[in-house]
Scaffold this motif. Structure first.
Motif, PDB file in Angstrom:
ATOM      1  N   SER A 410       8.416 -64.045  77.792  1.00  0.00           N
ATOM      2  CA  SER A 410       7.620 -65.060  78.471  1.00  0.00           C
ATOM      3  C   SER A 410       7.518 -64.750  79.957  1.00  0.00           C
ATOM      4  CB  SER A 410       8.256 -66.442  78.271  1.00  0.00           C
ATOM      5  OG  SER A 410       7.467 -67.448  78.867  1.00  0.00           O
ATOM      6  N   CYS A 412       6.929 -66.787  82.312  1.00  0.00           N
ATOM      7  CA  CYS A 412       7.540 -67.852  83.099  1.00  0.00           C
ATOM      8  C   CYS A 412       8.258 -68.804  82.151  1.00  0.00           C
ATOM      9  CB  CYS A 412       6.489 -68.596  83.925  1.00  0.00           C
ATOM     10  SG  CYS A 412       5.335 -69.574  82.942  1.00  0.00           S
ATOM     11  N   ALA A 413       8.822 -69.859  82.696  1.00  0.00           N
ATOM     12  CA  ALA A 413       9.634 -70.772  81.890  1.00  0.00           C
ATOM     13  C   ALA A 413       8.814 -71.710  81.012  1.00  0.00           C
ATOM     14  CB  ALA A 413      10.536 -71.596  82.808  1.00  0.00           C
ATOM     15  N   LYS A 414       7.494 -71.650  81.091  1.00  0.00           N
ATOM     16  CA  LYS A 414       6.677 -72.522  80.238  1.00  0.00           C
ATOM     17  C   LYS A 414       6.796 -72.147  78.766  1.00  0.00           C
ATOM     18  CE  LYS A 414       3.260 -73.212  83.923  1.00  0.00           C
ATOM     19  NZ  LYS A 414       1.886 -72.877  84.373  1.00  0.00           N
ATOM     20  N   GLY A 415       6.962 -70.863  78.484  1.00  0.00           N
ATOM     21  CA  GLY A 415       7.143 -70.434  77.098  1.00  0.00           C
ATOM     22  C   GLY A 415       5.928 -70.645  76.222  1.00  0.00           C
ATOM     23  N   THR A 440      15.232 -71.201  74.142  1.00  0.00           N
ATOM     24  CA  THR A 440      13.825 -71.142  74.523  1.00  0.00           C
ATOM     25  C   THR A 440      13.694 -70.640  75.953  1.00  0.00           C
ATOM     26  OG1 THR A 440      13.652 -73.359  75.485  1.00  0.00           O
ATOM     27  CG2 THR A 440      13.483 -73.189  73.083  1.00  0.00           C
ATOM     28  N   LYS A 442      12.731 -72.194  78.393  1.00  0.00           N
ATOM     29  CA  LYS A 442      13.096 -73.241  79.350  1.00  0.00           C
ATOM     30  C   LYS A 442      14.600 -73.288  79.620  1.00  0.00           C
ATOM     31  CE  LYS A 442       9.211 -76.364  78.400  1.00  0.00           C
ATOM     32  NZ  LYS A 442       8.398 -75.407  77.648  1.00  0.00           N
TER      33      LYS A 442
END
Length: 495
Positions: A410, A412-415, A440, A442
């Protein structure tokens, strides 16, 4: 054009969603598939109005990226001009081979249409959230077991009759089983469940329903589930007496069923014994990927996947053009980020062309075990080059990416590419590429290394699996034995 949808909503054609690379729209044809010329037209629109990237999602939706407010409006006009009617309202999804699979237990489309009409008539379309969905699975070569849904209806054969197994929440492996009923009752239970969800607000799902509510749904007239083996059968045929009225007519969270309060436990007959493949919510076989050849009553259907669910629009145009030249009658979107080509005169010829264009044509392709968002440089939110990392890992460690292992990369942390848990997740951030074990994007990473060197860190983990795996042990089982701390240390080494 409506206001842009928030993240977490569904970016429909009329409500594009803001992402790191502009606006994104998602569309699902009402007809279930597209003529080759329609897919070519959509590809040309994506080149004109977007960033030239098209995607097929894990649920089988088509996405066009990189739009602006103005170009999104132009795209919508061109979709209308192509004569493509797109689905609106609560998604009621059927399998990609629905109605044409000679191995399916029932054609799920008529029941799906009845459920959609009942949802609309009940005024639920605007009362439930954008992520609420219903799956109607006719069975066959490509099931819908991998998809999560608020309500799941699964066709079962009972002699010459068809019954529908009803379950709620999660995917086909872990959904909560309710009942086995006929088509009318299945429709009623599905709509009643969504009515209960609506009463709890637009953020609610069937996983939020109380035991009392679930019991009232399960108490609807039920048949004994068809057994996988003749010596494995329910101990009782009737699960509960039928309520006097359909639950679609009156459903209250605290209502009584058949004049009495429902029990705290769902009234479901247990099977005598535990058997793999049991029909009412026990172990479920691993779903077949929508890649390769599928037998039809006449000829074959060819499944081709997009690597990581994404390809340049021009590549899709080229593939659809070749499919048209080979007589393709329809192209269906398939869960699992794939396209199914119907009516081909020489399916193997298109398969070879697709491989040359970079598509996934073999279900054993290691790229099917990796979920990767666009990342940098395509997405402004991305912090790492996700697709480049994924390609390196797929090429260098293909033998270790077995079907037990899911790798999520990913930006970024949005996944976005894989909201759920993965065995290993690489996530871009200020400190580089973080590693999350069994979590995940996040979650807080357990270790970091520079983004440009992330593939080497994963290679170290996979090398440890190669060296330490016991005979017959899956990659996921070996990872579990190594432990999160050990995996994090392997990832950090040799920087």
């Amino acid at each position: 054009m409506n206001a842009f949808s928030r993240r977490g909503a569904c970016p429909a054609l009329s409500a594009p969603m803001q992402t790191g690379d502009g606006l994104l729209v998602r569309l699902n044809p009402v007809a279930g598939g597209l003529a080759p010329k329609s897919l070519i037209g959509l590809g040309e629109s994506a080149l004109r109005h977007g960033n030239g990237i098209m995607e097929v999602t894990a649920r089988g939706s088509l996405q066009i990226r990189g739009l602006t407010a103005e170009s999104a409006r132009l795209l919508a006009d061109e979709v209308d001009a192509l004569g493509i009617e797109v689905r609106t309202g609560v998604p009621v999804e059927t399998g990609p081979l629905a109605g044409i699979d000679p191995e399916e237990n029932a054609d799920p489309r008529p029941l799906a249409e009845r459920i959609s009409a009942a949802i609309e008539a009940a005024g639920l379309t605007t009362r439930v959230g954008p992520k609420v969905s219903v799956v109607v699975d006719g069975g066959g070569q490509l099931t819908m077991n991998a998809l999560t849904a608020d309500v799941r209806l699964k066709a079962m054969r009972a002699g010459e009759d068809v019954r529908w197994g009803v379950s709620v929440a999660d995917d086909g492996r872990s959904a909560r089983w309710l009942a086995t009923v006929d088509a009318d009752a299945a429709r009623d239970i599905a709509v009643a469940a969504l009515r209960m969800v609506a009463e709890r607000g637009r953020e609610a799902h069937t996983r939020d329903l109380s035991e009392r509510q679930l019991a009232s749904l399960a108490g609807w007239h039920s048949f004994a589930p068809p057994s996988v083996l003749p010596d494995i059968s329910p101990t009782r045929g009737e699960i509960e007496p039928s309520p006097p009225v359909s639950p679609i007519i009156k459903v209250e969270p605290s209502s009584k069923v058949a004049g009495r309060a429902p029990s705290a436990e769902l009234p479901i007959s247990p099977l005598v014994g535990e058997m793999s493949g049991r029909t009412e919510g026990g172990a479920v076989e691993r779903p077949r990927l929508p890649i390769g050849f599928f037998k039809m009553n006449v000829g074959q259907t060819l499944g081709i996947a997009l690597p990581y669910g994404s390809m340049p629009a021009q590549s899709l145009i080229d593939l659809a053009t070749q499919a048209a030249n080979l007589g393709a009658s329809e192209i269906r979107l398939a869960p699992g980020r794939a396209l199914l080509f119907l009516g081909l005169s020489v399916p193997s010829s298109l398969q070879s062309s697709a491989a040359a264009l970079g598509f996934v044509t073999d279900p054993a392709d290691p790229r099917t075990r990796i979920a990767a968002c666009p990342g940098t440089p395509a997405c402004a939110s991305g912090r790492i080059a996700t697709r480049a990392i994924a390609e390196t890992i797929a090429k260098e460690s293909a033998d270790l990416l077995d079907t037990s292992l899911t790798l999520h990369i990913s930006g970024c942390a949005k996944g976005c590419a894989h909201p759920g848990t993965a065995a290993l997740t690489l996530v871009g951030g200020e400190n580089g590429a973080g590693l999350v074990v069994d979590g995940t994007a996040k979650a807080l990473p357990a270790a970091y290394r520079p983004g440009y060197d992330a593939a080497r860190g994963v290679a170290g983990i996979l090398a440890a699996i190669r060296d330490g795996r016991h005979q017959g042990e899956t990659a996921a089982a070996c990872l579990a034995r190594l432990g999160a701390a050990g995996i994090a240390e392997l990832y950090r080494r040799n920087q």
